[in-house]
Design an enzyme around this catalytic site. Structure first.
Site, short mmCIF file in Angstrom:
data_model
loop_
_atom_site.label_atom_id
_atom_site.label_comp_id
_atom_site.label_asym_id
_atom_site.label_seq_id
_atom_site.Cartn_x
_atom_site.Cartn_y
_atom_site.Cartn_z
N ASP A 5 -30.83 68.52 64.89
CA ASP A 5 -31.02 67.46 65.89
C ASP A 5 -31.66 66.22 65.25
O ASP A 5 -32.20 66.27 64.13
CB ASP A 5 -31.89 67.99 67.04
CG ASP A 5 -31.50 67.40 68.38
OD1 ASP A 5 -30.95 66.28 68.41
OD2 ASP A 5 -31.76 68.05 69.41
N ASP A 61 -25.98 65.12 75.96
CA ASP A 61 -26.90 65.96 76.73
C ASP A 61 -26.47 66.05 78.18
O ASP A 61 -26.99 66.87 78.94
CB ASP A 61 -28.33 65.38 76.67
CG ASP A 61 -29.06 65.81 75.41
OD1 ASP A 61 -28.52 66.64 74.66
OD2 ASP A 61 -30.19 65.32 75.19
#
Ligand code: GLA
Length: 756
Positions: free
Chosen positions: A496, A566
């Site tokens: 990430d 997301d």
């Protein structure tokens, strides 16, 4: 030579390992005399000594360039493949229309050096220590090595060389271009701007540009605009790819094109740092596309004897509309870019509890979720953020990559063993390039972050950027990851990256070297990924950046999959996934089934709808299994099993957008068809029915007209009128009706070739 930028065999591997043989026997003069016609799925590069014309033919594309009388490299043709007998006259630079239009601007050059009067976008701009900023490049020599053409250019008086590289993919016709600058003068020079090359489109004024924009939770928005005189700049100044713009473009002829018909020129930059692509229609109506690292706040000091290699800028041509263009790009990514290309591994069905548990991960909770996930056919269990350091929220812990002893008192081992015993492999979340100020790492090494001394250090999500350009930071990051993978049986890292750069200072090096950070950072990122993959060849990696903020053909050389957004609302995802697939293959597009109502829009969607939306990409489950009812497990088990039947087709097949969800459409239909055309799967989604109108009839594409296919509903409803078997021609011409009514309804069906 230490600054040789990403000059790795792998940088070129993209085009190096396709199995189709290369026709080397074309390099004869004149090339028109040759006897073997390059077929689709071949590539050839030929040079005509008399006319000084290079001709690259690959798949359905021809790309032709030549050396003109002032030794500039000039574009002659880019488009649909020509007859092998077609010839080109020796190129001549364009004459200027007036004293205001110098020939340096009106000649469609392949690589524009800033010098001698250039007002268009340059590819290279340098400053010498004596203040001279003039650079005029001339062709010197060339080499043809298999599918790679290299043209060597040199400045008219100074020892500055530029190698232009062209490599052709025989399967898709996609060309890889990059440039390498070599400073053979006795002094350093400053590169203020450098691009990989310029793509000149055929003359025309009716072009339309497509590109992708977005933001967190709203990535992959497809934009369209007519190309008019002036310049459109797509860029990131964020230090990484970013989601504001993605480094992809497609240009077609406005008005005469659709999904499956018409000329399209498309391209994508393989670079995960700040980047820039400019699309310019100049004063003589030439449309040119120039791309490379962003020149904003940029300088690269090239020492005497050093070389700098640009990122790869890939581009291709399709005669089959924007759908054909994305299918070519998908095939190119699968065949030449991704790890293990041309046979990248299929994506397993994974589970990740980030949405339900957030940072509250611990041994007991994860084990219990793993047990439940295993019952529905999940193949990979992933522990997300929260397992390390003092990480109970986003305010602390990043940088301290030791297992949290309260949450996992015996380390990760018991959980990993449990996951294995359930028949799944194990994955782990990391965010290696970041540090929270509230961490042991930052307390020990406050100088490891990007910063300008004495100035505030701007935080994003309470974190700062480690300066990966520093050798000690690079070593730290590599070592902790290497140890993590050595000490634990980990099959997958979710890598990430949850903020962009600020105060991009690198105080440890001399001021004139500091802006190299834009290049060296990315160079080190790639080298860490490359070395990790070499040492741990079984480990797969996902590129995530708070969603789809780092997706490009550079990072995709090292990562098996990407996280597009997301935003996991299955209805929003239709638009997100549609935009994504203009540039990138569904084979890397992770899509989780999450809870309803969704956190994003508080929208309620059935579990079937959520599954079918995610099954258009690489299926994952991100829902709270602790709250599922027995019926949900049954549904999930059935749909995961169905997904496994179709996943190769979805992940590796050709994607057709039958009905686009763009522009507020009530409907969305996609079809994926296997390469051997034996299996097709179609997904249909209805937003809300109105006024008794039926769902539009679905006309399939890409089937073999004379082959018989059996239709089968995956889930949802087929209209009772459909025959069980019919020819490909029937399904394509007559079409299929699905019986969808109501709000947020979905259906899917397969068409399987029936062997006679
Ligand atoms: C990012 C990712 C999420 C999750 C969180 C964890 O936002 O996109 O999927 O991993 O980080 O902090």
């Amino acid at each position: 030579m230490s600054d040789l930028l990403f000059l790795r065999a792998e940088a070129i591997r993209g085009l190096g390992i396709c199995h189709v043989s290369f026709l080397m026997f074309f390099f004869l003069n004149p090339f028109v005399s040759q006897m073997v016609r390059a077929q689709s799925n071949d590539a050839s590069i030929r040079f005509d000594k008399e006319t000084k014309v290079f001709r690259i033919d690959a798949a359905d594309t021809s790309y032709v360039l030549g050396i003109n009388e002032v030794k500039q490299v000039q574009t002659l043709y880019w488009g649909k493949r020509l007859s092998m007998d077609d010839t080109f006259a020796a190129p001549h630079s364009a004459s200027g229309n007036s004293s205001f239009d110098l020939s340096t601007n009106t000649t469609p050059q392949e690589f524009v050096a800033w010098g001698g009067g250039v007002y268009i976008e340059p590819d290279l701009k340098v400053t010498f220590p004596d203040g001279n900023r003039d650079l005029v490049l001339q062709y010197q020599s060339h080499t043809i090595d298999g599918r790679l053409l290299t043209l060597r250019l040199k400045d008219i008086s100074r020892e500055v060389y530029v190698d232009l590289q062209y490599e052709a993919d025989p399967i898709t016709g996609v060309l890889r271009r990059s440039a390498q600058v070599e400073n053979k003068t006795a002094s350093p020079l400053n590169i203020g701007q450098i691009a990989s090359g310029t793509w000149n489109l055929p003359r025309g004024t009716d072009y339309r540009l497509r590109y992708l924009t977005g933001r967190w939770a709203g990535e992959w928005r497809l934009q369209e605009q007519r190309i008019q005189p002036g310049k459109t700049v797509l860029e990131s100044r964020r230090g990484s790819t970013g989601d504001q713009n993605n480094p992809w473009f497609a240009i077609d002829r406005d008005g005469s094109n659709d999904q499956d018909h018409g000329d399209v020129w498309f391209g994508a930059l393989g670079w995960s740092g700040s980047w820039r692509i400019s699309i310019e229609q100049d004063q003589v109506q030439q449309v040119r596309v120039t791309g490379g690292p962003n020149d904003f706040d940029f300088n690269y000091r090239l020492a005497a004897g050093e070389r700098l290699q640009t990122p790869n800028f890939y581009a291709g041509y399709s005669h089959d509309g924007i759908g054909g263009a994305s299918r070519l790009l998908h095939r190119f990514e699968l065949g030449s870019i991704l790890p293990n290309a041309p046979h990248p591994k299929l994506r397993p069905v994974l589970y990740n509890s980030w949405e339900p548990t957030g940072f509250n991960v611990d041994e007991a909770g994860q084990e219990s979720l793993a047990e439940k996930a295993a019952t529905i056919g999940v193949e990979r269990f992933v522990v997300d953020d929260g397992w390390f350091g003092q990480r109970s929220g986003d305010k602390a812990g990043l940088g301290d990559w030791n297992v949290n002893p309260v949450k996992f008192p015996h380390g990760l081992r018991p959980l990993i063993d449990k996951v294995h015993s359930l028949g799944m492999d194990f994955g782990l979340w990391v965010e290696p390039e970041m540090v929270n100020p509230n961490s042991d790492l930052y307390r020990k090494h406050p100088d490891w972050v990007l910063n300008f001394p004495g100035r505030p250090r701007t935080e994003g999500r309470n974190q700062l950027m480690l300066n990966l350009a520093r050798p000690d930071v690079r070593a730290y990051v590599f070592q902790f990851l290497d140890s993590l993978l050595n000490e634990n049986d980990i099959a997958f890292l979710k890598w990430d990256y949850n903020r962009n750069w600020s105060e991009p200072g690198w105080p440890a090096v001399a001021p004139e070297e500091q802006k190299k950070v834009y290049i060296t950072y990315v160079q080190n990122l790639y080298s860490i990924l490359e070395e990790l993959r070499r040492r741990h060849p079984h480990v797969e990696i996902e590129s995530c950046s708070g969603g789809g903020g780092r997706v490009d053909l550079g990072i995709m050389q090292y990562t098996d999959e990407v996280w597009p957004s997301d935003n996991t609302d299955a209805f929003d995802r239709l638009l997100i996934q549609d935009g994504f697939t203009y540039a990138y293959t569904p084979g890397v597009m992770m899509a989780w089934v999450t809870d309803s109502p969704t956190w994003v829009n508080q929208r309620t969607l059935s579990l079937e709808y959520r599954f079918l939306s995610s099954m258009q990409g690489s299926l994952g489950i991100g829902a709270d299994l602790n709250h599922w009812k027995p019926q949900d497990f049954e549904t999930a088990k059935k749909m995961v099993a169905q997904y496994k039947q179709i996943r190769e087709t979805v992940q590796r097949g050709s994607l057709y957008r039958l009905i686009s969800p763009q522009n507020g459409s009530e409907y969305s239909v996609t079809e994926s068809i296997a390469e051997d055309q034996k299996l097709a799967v179609a997904f249909a989604f209805l937003h809300s029915s109105q006024m008794l109108y039926p769902f539009p009839r679905i006309y399939l594409r890409g089937l073999k007209a004379d082959v018989t296919y059996r239709i089968k509903a995956l889930d949802g409803k087929l209209s009772t009128g459909s025959p069980a078997v019919a020819s490909g021609a029937f399904w394509m011409q007559h079409g299929v009706d699905v019986d969808l009514r109501g709000d947020f309804q979905a259906a899917a069906f397969t068409l399987e070739a029936v062997s006679k």
